[in-house]
Design an enzyme around this catalytic site. Structure first.
Site, PDB file in Angstrom:
ATOM      1  N   GLU A 112       0.804  -1.337  -0.030  1.00 33.54           N
ATOM      2  CA  GLU A 112      -0.146  -0.065  -0.008  1.00 33.54           C
ATOM      3  C   GLU A 112       1.107   1.297  -0.108  1.00 33.54           C
ATOM      4  O   GLU A 112       1.897   1.435   0.621  1.00 33.54           O
ATOM      5  CB  GLU A 112      -0.845  -0.119   1.359  1.00 33.54           C
ATOM      6  CG  GLU A 112      -1.636  -1.187   1.380  1.00 33.54           C
ATOM      7  CD  GLU A 112      -2.427  -1.180   2.937  1.00 33.54           C
ATOM      8  OE1 GLU A 112      -2.188  -0.329   3.819  1.00 33.54           O
ATOM      9  OE2 GLU A 112      -3.238  -2.293   2.988  1.00 33.54           O
ATOM     10  N   LYS A 114       2.186   4.496   1.315  1.00 32.63           N
ATOM     11  CA  LYS A 114       2.167   4.862   2.955  1.00 32.63           C
ATOM     12  C   LYS A 114       1.913   6.718   2.940  1.00 32.63           C
ATOM     13  O   LYS A 114       2.828   7.148   2.463  1.00 32.63           O
ATOM     14  CB  LYS A 114       3.518   4.873   3.669  1.00 32.63           C
ATOM     15  CG  LYS A 114       3.152   5.065   4.888  1.00 32.63           C
ATOM     16  CD  LYS A 114       4.625   4.706   5.862  1.00 32.63           C
ATOM     17  CE  LYS A 114       4.321   4.852   7.157  1.00 32.63           C
ATOM     18  NZ  LYS A 114       4.590   6.356   7.641  1.00 32.63           N
ATOM     19  N   ASP A 116       0.906  10.412   3.515  1.00 28.25           N
ATOM     20  CA  ASP A 116       1.679  11.355   4.629  1.00 28.25           C
ATOM     21  C   ASP A 116       0.598  12.128   5.054  1.00 28.25           C
ATOM     22  O   ASP A 116       0.406  13.385   4.674  1.00 28.25           O
ATOM     23  CB  ASP A 116       2.892  12.260   3.953  1.00 28.25           C
ATOM     24  CG  ASP A 116       3.790  12.719   5.042  1.00 28.25           C
ATOM     25  OD1 ASP A 116       3.575  12.408   6.085  1.00 28.25           O
ATOM     26  OD2 ASP A 116       4.668  13.688   4.516  1.00 28.25           O
ATOM     27  N   TYR A 226      -7.345   1.755   5.486  1.00 19.34           N
ATOM     28  CA  TYR A 226      -6.029   0.759   5.072  1.00 19.34           C
ATOM     29  C   TYR A 226      -6.275  -0.361   6.118  1.00 19.34           C
ATOM     30  O   TYR A 226      -5.332  -1.236   6.108  1.00 19.34           O
ATOM     31  CB  TYR A 226      -4.918   1.369   4.995  1.00 19.34           C
ATOM     32  CG  TYR A 226      -4.321   2.323   5.823  1.00 19.34           C
ATOM     33  CD1 TYR A 226      -3.998   1.711   7.322  1.00 19.34           C
ATOM     34  CD2 TYR A 226      -4.226   3.510   5.625  1.00 19.34           C
ATOM     35  CE1 TYR A 226      -3.645   2.741   8.530  1.00 19.34           C
ATOM     36  CE2 TYR A 226      -3.875   4.438   6.756  1.00 19.34           C
ATOM     37  CZ  TYR A 226      -3.488   3.986   8.036  1.00 19.34           C
ATOM     38  OH  TYR A 226      -2.973   4.695   8.697  1.00 19.34           O
ATOM     39  N   LYS A 314      10.480   2.610   3.814  1.00 18.95           N
ATOM     40  CA  LYS A 314      10.753   4.052   3.418  1.00 18.95           C
ATOM     41  C   LYS A 314      11.368   4.475   2.221  1.00 18.95           C
ATOM     42  O   LYS A 314      12.197   3.740   1.724  1.00 18.95           O
ATOM     43  CB  LYS A 314      11.621   4.742   4.672  1.00 18.95           C
ATOM     44  CG  LYS A 314      10.941   4.269   5.972  1.00 18.95           C
ATOM     45  CD  LYS A 314       9.678   5.433   6.153  1.00 18.95           C
ATOM     46  CE  LYS A 314       9.998   6.309   6.922  1.00 18.95           C
ATOM     47  NZ  LYS A 314       8.587   7.217   7.396  1.00 18.95           N
ATOM     48  N   CYS A 408      21.742  44.563 -11.240  1.00 23.68           N
ATOM     49  CA  CYS A 408      21.382  43.378 -11.898  1.00 23.68           C
ATOM     50  C   CYS A 408      22.710  42.559 -11.683  1.00 23.68           C
ATOM     51  O   CYS A 408      23.866  43.072 -12.135  1.00 23.68           O
ATOM     52  CB  CYS A 408      21.052  43.397 -13.171  1.00 23.68           C
ATOM     53  SG  CYS A 408      21.316  42.017 -14.397  1.00 23.68           S
ATOM     54  N   CYS A 411      24.525  42.465 -15.689  1.00 15.32           N
ATOM     55  CA  CYS A 411      24.920  43.326 -16.245  1.00 15.32           C
ATOM     56  C   CYS A 411      25.212  44.779 -15.472  1.00 15.32           C
ATOM     57  O   CYS A 411      25.818  45.660 -16.049  1.00 15.32           O
ATOM     58  CB  CYS A 411      24.046  43.684 -17.365  1.00 15.32           C
ATOM     59  SG  CYS A 411      22.353  44.271 -16.944  1.00 15.32           S
ATOM     60  N   CYS A 426      15.504  43.337 -14.479  1.00 12.80           N
ATOM     61  CA  CYS A 426      16.393  44.112 -14.989  1.00 12.80           C
ATOM     62  C   CYS A 426      15.744  44.386 -16.581  1.00 12.80           C
ATOM     63  O   CYS A 426      15.101  43.169 -16.879  1.00 12.80           O
ATOM     64  CB  CYS A 426      17.519  43.188 -15.276  1.00 12.80           C
ATOM     65  SG  CYS A 426      18.707  43.927 -16.352  1.00 12.80           S
ATOM     66  N   CYS A 431      21.233  43.009 -21.622  1.00 16.34           N
ATOM     67  CA  CYS A 431      21.552  42.220 -20.394  1.00 16.34           C
ATOM     68  C   CYS A 431      21.875  40.728 -21.058  1.00 16.34           C
ATOM     69  O   CYS A 431      20.989  40.259 -21.586  1.00 16.34           O
ATOM     70  CB  CYS A 431      20.573  42.132 -19.267  1.00 16.34           C
ATOM     71  SG  CYS A 431      20.730  41.265 -18.060  1.00 16.34           S
TER      72      CYS A 431
HETATM   73  N1  5U1 Z   1      -1.481   2.488   3.941  1.00 20.46           N
HETATM   74  C1  5U1 Z   1      -1.296   2.039   5.245  1.00 20.46           C
HETATM   75  N2  5U1 Z   1      -0.627   2.931   6.077  1.00 20.46           N
HETATM   76  N3  5U1 Z   1      -0.525   2.424   7.440  1.00 20.46           N
HETATM   77  C2  5U1 Z   1       0.069   2.816   8.469  1.00 20.46           C
HETATM   78  N4  5U1 Z   1      -1.311   0.943   5.936  1.00 20.46           N
HETATM   79  C3  5U1 Z   1      -0.860   1.211   7.207  1.00 20.46           C
HETATM   80  N5  5U1 Z   1      -0.937   0.435   8.467  1.00 20.46           N
HETATM   81  C4  5U1 Z   1      -0.575   0.841   9.313  1.00 20.46           C
HETATM   82  C5  5U1 Z   1      -0.162   2.081   9.633  1.00 20.46           C
HETATM   83  C6  5U1 Z   1       0.553   2.621  10.758  1.00 20.46           C
HETATM   84  O1  5U1 Z   1      -0.465  -0.046  10.520  1.00 20.46           O
HETATM   85  C7  5U1 Z   1      -1.136  -1.042  10.508  1.00 20.46           C
HETATM   86  C8  5U1 Z   1      -0.178  -2.189   9.653  1.00 20.46           C
HETATM   87  C9  5U1 Z   1      -1.010  -1.525  12.042  1.00 20.46           C
END
Ligand code: 5U1
Length: 666
Positions: A112, A114, A116, A226, A314, A408, A411, A426, A431
């Site tokens: 999957e 991850k 942010d 997820y 990561k 500038c 020049c 400028c 130039c």
């Molecule tokens: N896509 C995804 N992100 N994420 C974060 N799956 C997922 N699973 C997580 C976490 C912290 O934790 C479970 C595996 C417990």
């Protein structure tokens, strides 16, 4: 320092960073740096388990919840994930699984992206959303039910067409902001004079932790789920089966999630996600690789803070801190003079970054960036590195503020920041940094219209030092062109002919060709009319004279006066005339029948478009305006004329039909 002291210092540092990240939403180091510190501590604690304490950051899942919200206890702790920093570490994760499970077997994994964002838990009882919380410290989260309800992607009740709702369903996932929405949100905030968010994660976290859910409702938050929490009245045998049922129940599940047959497949998916990271519409910082089979997950079990059946692969960090060693000015092809920070080189997302644009003086002031500052650098979705913020805590006492000079860097001519703009420019026609682009514009169709002088040829002319500014074009001879790469004698002769032909031009084409900032084709025509085609009068006009011209505002007037204040520009233009450029007067005075008259068109015209009508009026010396006022001379009313017609009646403005307008033209 002895080992125990080192461990204590690291712990304190990590705890402080945790607090800044989770509670204040204001981290001062990158995630990668945090991971490095945590690993350093883990290594030391592994070597000296006698120094492990219950409050060590290695022993806990997350951070404290904000006190302002109520709290929710997670029935099952929300775990975090162990990290794999390389492919070798992913393989190591797989080997440990194989060792624990004993027998040789194929293991299916789910990979999957991850995200942010901010991890949350949603609780559904008998198909109804009842509450939701942040992850908090993994055991207790903040109750953000009202805020979560504002996210459209989160179903308030489950769809049960293909699967009945269970008594209890806990779903975990990530709230995040898409890159395009993040840009829009920051643009809006900037326009409203509010501080912008440093990145989509901060924007999502800040939006979710609003005490007033009306504010959250205005933020473009998205959600992907997820993971399962506690379940009652339903049973799944695999993670993929769970995700697919979630989709049926109406939850958004990331379509990028893939099931693979073995660890090699998982590694390929991980690598593919990393290469596609910058084209995905949301920010991700890695992949999550999970054992698909729930029975195997059960057999593998969990550690204190992370499951043994999942790992976060990561990606190379895209945020790092480094030091600004100097700030210099750089001038671009368009004459924009921008400050550039010279960095102590740092690897960000696999690429060495040593320069980063600071955009303009306002931006430097807003972020309070100084030479010798430590700054957080990021390569965002668009790959261009940027300074996220200054780590003021690391500012040395002798850090040096930076103030742009008005010269500038290329020049040495004076640069100006037009009113209302942030970027200094400028305007010197000679130039060197701008000459290629200036010539490309000068020869273009609506300017001097010199056929055959394309970008590659201009590059050669400038690089071989045959052309330094436009006047040099009129000094070229066919032999010089014929000596260039891929240039036949015939083509060289044709180009010389085209250059020769361009000498007969008009005032407005020539002025447009000069590329004076804010003086486009239309303004050039306005100026042609106002100065009656007299270039000397135009070159010596002062701000008051220019501002007196309809459609020339103070910014344009100021830019023009500053353009002609540069002696080099006057010299280049005079050279052009000495080399044979003549401006024919194409203004037929007898045709200026609408001189100083203002027209407003309303309703739909039958014989011409609005644009054509406007051009006709302008070509005859008049002006077309969008709104009716006491200054309007004529309103031309077509079919369906509405409020402008009414206003004209009120103000007693002459109203003509389209036919009457055409009669005037005759
Ligand atoms: N896509 C995804 N992100 N994420 C974060 N799956 C997922 N699973 C997580 C976490 C912290 O934790 C479970 C595996 C417990």
């Amino acid at each position: 320092m002895n080992i125990q002291d080192t461990i204590n210092v690291l712990r304190k540092e990590l705890n402080d960073h945790n607090y800044r990240y989770y509670v204040l939403d204001d981290p001062i180091i990158s995630d990668a740096e945090y991971d490095r510190l945590l690993r350093e501590l883990q290594v030391l604690e592994n070597e000296h388990p006698e120094y492990i304490t219950a409050d060590s950051p290695t022993q806990r899942v997350g951070a404290r919840p904000l006190e302002a919200f109520g709290t929710i206890q997670h029935r099952i702790p929300m775990m975090s994930l162990a990290n794999a920093m390389s492919v070798d570490e992913i393989l190591n994760f797989h080997e440990q699984i194989m060792r624990r499970l004993g027998a040789e077997r194929q293991i299916e994994y789910v990979v999957e992206p991850k995200l942010d964002g901010l991890a949350v838990e949603l609780i559904y009882e008998n198909g109804q959303f009842v509450s939701g919380s942040t992850r908090g410290d993994g055991t207790t989260g903040e109750n953000i039910t009202q805020n979560l309800k504002t996210i459209r992607g989160i179903p308030l009740s489950l769809r049960t067409e293909s699967q009945p709702a269970p008594e209890l369903l806990e779903v975990r996932g990530e709230v995040f902001i898409r890159k395009n929405n993040f840009k829009k949100l920051n643009n809006q905030r900037e326009a409203a004079g509010e501080p912008v968010f440093a990145n989509p994660r901060n924007a999502a976290a800040g939006s979710l932790r609003q005490l007033d859910s009306n504010i959250t409702a205005t933020r473009p938050l998205s959600f992907f789920c997820y993971q399962a929490g506690a379940l009652e009245g339903v049973h799944f045998t695999s993670h993929m089966e769970f995700l697919s049922t979630l989709k049926d129940w109406g939850f958004p599940v990331n379509p990028e999630i893939k099931k693979v047959n073995n660890i090699d497949g998982a590694i390929s998916c991980h690598k593919e996600l990393e290469t596609r990271r910058n084209v995905l519409p949301y920010e991700i910082d890695g992949s999550v690789i999970k054992v698909n089979d729930y029975a195997l997950q059960e057999a593998l079990g969990v550690r204190s803070r992370s499951p043994r059946w999942a790992i976060a692969g990561k990606f190379k960090a895209q945020q790092e801190t480094t030091i600004i060693e100097n700030i210099v000015l750089s001038v671009g092809r368009t004459g924009a003079v921008t400050p550039v920070a010279k960095l102590r080189p740092v690897k960000v997302g696999g690429v060495i970054v040593s320069n980063v644009t600071l955009h303009n003086q306002d931006e430097i002031n807003r972020k309070d960036i100084r030479i010798d500052d430590t700054v957080l650098i990021q390569r965002a979705g668009d790959v261009i590195p940027q300074v996220v913020k200054v780590i003021t805590e690391k500012r040395p006492l002798n850090s040096r503020p930076f103030q742009m000079t008005n010269k500038c860097p290329e020049c040495g001519h004076e640069v100006h920041t037009p009113e209302g703009e942030a970027v200094a420019r400028c305007q010197n026609l000679s130039c060197a940094a701008q000459v290629k682009r200036r010539i490309e514009h000068f020869v273009s169709k609506n300017a001097m219209d010199i056929d055959g002088l394309g970008e590659k040829l201009i590059d050669q002319l400038v690089e071989k030092k045959l052309v330094h500014s436009f006047d040099d074009l009129y000094r070229l001879v066919a032999d010089q062109l014929a000596a260039l790469d891929r240039m036949a004698e015939k083509s060289a002769a044709n180009i010389i002919l085209a250059i020769e032909k361009s000498k007969q031009t008009t005032f407005h084409r020539f002025i447009y060709a000069l590329g004076i900032r804010n003086v486009g084709e239309h303004v050039s025509k306005v100026l042609e009319k106002a100065f009656d085609g007299d270039i000397s009068a135009f070159m010596s006009a002062n701000v008051e004279e220019l501002e007196a011209i309809d459609e020339v505002g103070p910014v344009v007037a100021d830019t023009i006066v500053k353009f002609w204040a540069d002696d080099e520009n006057v010299k280049v233009v005079n050279n052009c005339f000495n080399l044979g450029i003549t401006l024919e007067k194409n203004i037929n005075k007898t045709e200026q029948i609408f001189k100083d008259k203002t027209f407003v068109f309303t309703g739909s015209l039958e014989s011409m478009t609005r644009k054509e009508a406007k051009e006709i009026v302008e070509s005859l010396g008049g002006r077309a305006s969008a709104s009716v006022s006491t200054k309007t001379d004529y309103v031309i009313a077509g079919a369906g004329a509405g409020s402008k017609f009414k206003k004209a009646v009120e103000l007693g403005v002459t109203i003509l039909s389209e036919k009457e307008f055409q009669d005037m033209l005759k």
